[in-house]
Design an enzyme around this catalytic site. Structure first.
Site, mmCIF file in Angstrom:
data_model
loop_
_atom_site.group_PDB
_atom_site.id
_atom_site.type_symbol
_atom_site.label_atom_id
_atom_site.label_comp_id
_atom_site.label_asym_id
_atom_site.label_seq_id
_atom_site.Cartn_x
_atom_site.Cartn_y
_atom_site.Cartn_z
ATOM 1 N N LYS A 14 0.823 -1.211 0.000
ATOM 2 C CA LYS A 14 0.000 0.000 0.000
ATOM 3 C C LYS A 14 0.863 1.270 0.000
ATOM 4 O O LYS A 14 0.636 2.168 -0.798
ATOM 5 C CB LYS A 14 -0.938 0.018 1.217
ATOM 6 C CG LYS A 14 -1.951 -1.125 1.247
ATOM 7 C CD LYS A 14 -2.962 -0.960 2.382
ATOM 8 C CE LYS A 14 -2.364 -1.106 3.770
ATOM 9 N NZ LYS A 14 -1.923 -2.490 4.108
ATOM 10 N N ARG A 89 -10.258 0.627 7.309
ATOM 11 C CA ARG A 89 -9.940 -0.764 7.613
ATOM 12 C C ARG A 89 -11.124 -1.514 8.212
ATOM 13 O O ARG A 89 -11.008 -2.703 8.506
ATOM 14 C CB ARG A 89 -8.792 -0.811 8.632
ATOM 15 C CG ARG A 89 -7.402 -0.944 8.035
ATOM 16 C CD ARG A 89 -6.432 -0.828 9.195
ATOM 17 N NE ARG A 89 -5.196 -1.518 9.013
ATOM 18 C CZ ARG A 89 -4.095 -0.998 8.458
ATOM 19 N NH1 ARG A 89 -4.102 0.205 7.951
ATOM 20 N NH2 ARG A 89 -2.990 -1.709 8.418
ATOM 21 N N ARG A 128 11.293 -6.637 5.665
ATOM 22 C CA ARG A 128 11.162 -5.243 6.095
ATOM 23 C C ARG A 128 11.576 -5.081 7.559
ATOM 24 O O ARG A 128 12.145 -4.053 7.938
ATOM 25 C CB ARG A 128 9.711 -4.774 5.892
ATOM 26 C CG ARG A 128 9.505 -3.304 6.205
ATOM 27 C CD ARG A 128 8.126 -2.838 5.790
ATOM 28 N NE ARG A 128 7.097 -3.256 6.740
ATOM 29 C CZ ARG A 128 5.793 -3.040 6.581
ATOM 30 N NH1 ARG A 128 5.358 -2.437 5.495
ATOM 31 N NH2 ARG A 128 4.926 -3.426 7.485
ATOM 32 N N ARG A 134 10.615 -2.131 12.201
ATOM 33 C CA ARG A 134 9.301 -1.807 12.765
ATOM 34 C C ARG A 134 8.935 -2.826 13.825
ATOM 35 O O ARG A 134 8.975 -4.026 13.578
ATOM 36 C CB ARG A 134 8.256 -1.801 11.645
ATOM 37 C CG ARG A 134 7.699 -0.416 11.378
ATOM 38 C CD ARG A 134 6.783 -0.417 10.206
ATOM 39 N NE ARG A 134 5.526 -1.106 10.501
ATOM 40 C CZ ARG A 134 4.493 -1.119 9.677
ATOM 41 N NH1 ARG A 134 4.579 -0.493 8.519
ATOM 42 N NH2 ARG A 134 3.395 -1.755 10.003
ATOM 43 N N ARG A 145 -1.859 -9.643 12.871
ATOM 44 C CA ARG A 145 -2.334 -8.643 11.902
ATOM 45 C C ARG A 145 -3.072 -9.309 10.748
ATOM 46 O O ARG A 145 -4.068 -8.780 10.261
ATOM 47 C CB ARG A 145 -1.171 -7.781 11.406
ATOM 48 C CG ARG A 145 -0.739 -6.747 12.459
ATOM 49 C CD ARG A 145 0.695 -6.300 12.316
ATOM 50 N NE ARG A 145 0.986 -5.687 11.044
ATOM 51 C CZ ARG A 145 2.218 -5.610 10.512
ATOM 52 N NH1 ARG A 145 3.243 -6.137 11.163
ATOM 53 N NH2 ARG A 145 2.400 -5.024 9.354
HETATM 54 P P1 ATP Z 1 1.663 -2.134 4.896
HETATM 55 O O1 ATP Z 1 1.741 -0.669 5.056
HETATM 56 O O2 ATP Z 1 2.957 -2.773 4.546
HETATM 57 O O3 ATP Z 1 0.579 -2.554 3.911
HETATM 58 P P2 ATP Z 1 0.232 -2.526 7.435
HETATM 59 O O4 ATP Z 1 -1.078 -2.391 6.741
HETATM 60 O O5 ATP Z 1 0.301 -3.598 8.447
HETATM 61 O O6 ATP Z 1 1.359 -2.796 6.352
HETATM 62 P P3 ATP Z 1 0.124 0.199 8.472
HETATM 63 O O7 ATP Z 1 -0.954 0.564 7.516
HETATM 64 O O8 ATP Z 1 1.310 1.055 8.522
HETATM 65 O O9 ATP Z 1 0.717 -1.253 8.182
HETATM 66 O O10 ATP Z 1 -0.567 0.061 9.930
HETATM 67 C C1 ATP Z 1 0.179 -0.313 11.063
HETATM 68 C C2 ATP Z 1 -0.747 -0.412 12.275
HETATM 69 O O11 ATP Z 1 -1.343 0.872 12.550
HETATM 70 C C3 ATP Z 1 -1.942 -1.360 12.132
HETATM 71 O O12 ATP Z 1 -1.601 -2.699 12.437
HETATM 72 C C4 ATP Z 1 -2.939 -0.757 13.149
HETATM 73 O O13 ATP Z 1 -2.620 -1.109 14.472
HETATM 74 C C5 ATP Z 1 -2.699 0.740 13.010
HETATM 75 N N1 ATP Z 1 -3.608 1.352 12.012
HETATM 76 C C6 ATP Z 1 -3.241 1.924 10.823
HETATM 77 N N2 ATP Z 1 -4.319 2.363 10.138
HETATM 78 C C7 ATP Z 1 -5.402 2.051 10.896
HETATM 79 C C8 ATP Z 1 -6.808 2.213 10.731
HETATM 80 N N3 ATP Z 1 -7.336 2.772 9.627
HETATM 81 N N4 ATP Z 1 -7.627 1.765 11.726
HETATM 82 C C9 ATP Z 1 -7.135 1.203 12.831
HETATM 83 N N5 ATP Z 1 -5.824 1.006 13.042
HETATM 84 C C10 ATP Z 1 -4.947 1.427 12.096
HETATM 85 MG MG MG Z 2 1.971 1.149 5.229
#
Ligand code: ATP
Ligand code: MG
Length: 193
Positions: A14, A89, A128, A134, A145
């Site tokens: 993403k 999400r 990563r 991270r 996750r």
């Molecule tokens: P990537 O960015 O590689 O696709 P990812 O989706 O796990 O990975 P991030 O989008 O950076 O990573 O999110 C990291 C954490 O931040 C999530 O696991 C969650 O705890 C929190 N988070 C991020 N966005 C939201 C959201 N929209 N609602 C609730 N929690 C969130």
């Molecule tokens: Mg991300």
């Protein structure tokens, strides 16, 4: 440019694709994960709350996320379109986003879904972990996750399909980052034509 929602499992790319799209079309980019990590780094109250959830692989509560998102959105330059990376999400977040945008006379635009197999995702996230360190990129938290993604986020894919704005891109078909980007850029241009 129409707004773009980038949707996919943890590690699906993403952030990577959002950055490429933002620079190609001069769009704004909101990564909720990056916003939360910056709050943690700066030691804010919000960061303190967020850390507990992130370290456990859980989602931050919807009401909190929705407030953060609305204030970020209002700080973006107007008229260029915004890429939402990591938001919504949950169905509640998606409904709230739709309402928030409608109140401003805007709409959801298009949703881009990234499909990547779980074995590839795990390999990427562990790589990563070594590069970026991270805290939530360890095998145990990654498994949590994935489970949270399947339970709370994946059902949203259907919601976007029902809105008529879902566009799906499959890593196993495109095979490379360049292949994915090519297909994504073509669709964005088609939707904005
Ligand atoms: P990537 O960015 O590689 O696709 P990812 O989706 O796990 O990975 P991030 O989008 O950076 O990573 O999110 C990291 C954490 O931040 C999530 O696991 C969650 O705890 C929190 N988070 C991020 N966005 C939201 C959201 N929209 N609602 C609730 N929690 C969130
Ligand atoms: Mg991300």
């Amino acid at each position: 440019m129409k707004n773009i929602i980038i949707f996919g499992a943890p590690g699906s790319g993403k952030g990577t694709y959002s950055a490429e799209i933002a620079s190609r079309y001069g769009m704004g980019h909101i990564s909720t994960g990056d916003v939360l990590r910056a709050e943690i780094k700066n030691g804010t109250e919000l960061g303190r709350i967020a850390q507990g959830y992130i370290d456990n692989g859980q989602l931050i509560p919807d009401e909190l996320m929705i407030d953060i998102l609305a204030s970020k959105y209002d700080s973006m330059p107007a008229g260029q379109g915004v890429i939402f990376d990591g938001f919504p999400r949950t169905i509640a977040q998606a409904e709230a986003l739709k309402t928030m945008l409608a109140q401003r006379g805007h709409d959801l635009g298009m949703m881009i879904e990234l499909i990547v197999g779980e074995d590839v995702l795990m390999e990427r996230l562990l790589r990563r972990a070594k590069l970026e360190g991270r805290a939530d990129d360890n095998e145990e938290t990654i498994r949590k996750r994935f489970a949270v993604y399947h339970a709370q986020t994946e059902p949203l894919s259907r919601w976007f399909a029902d809105e008529g704005i879902r566009h799906t891109f499959d890593w196993s078909i495109c095979k490379t980052k360049e292949g994915m980007l090519d297909a994504i850029f073509k669709e964005i241009e088609k939707q904005n034509a």
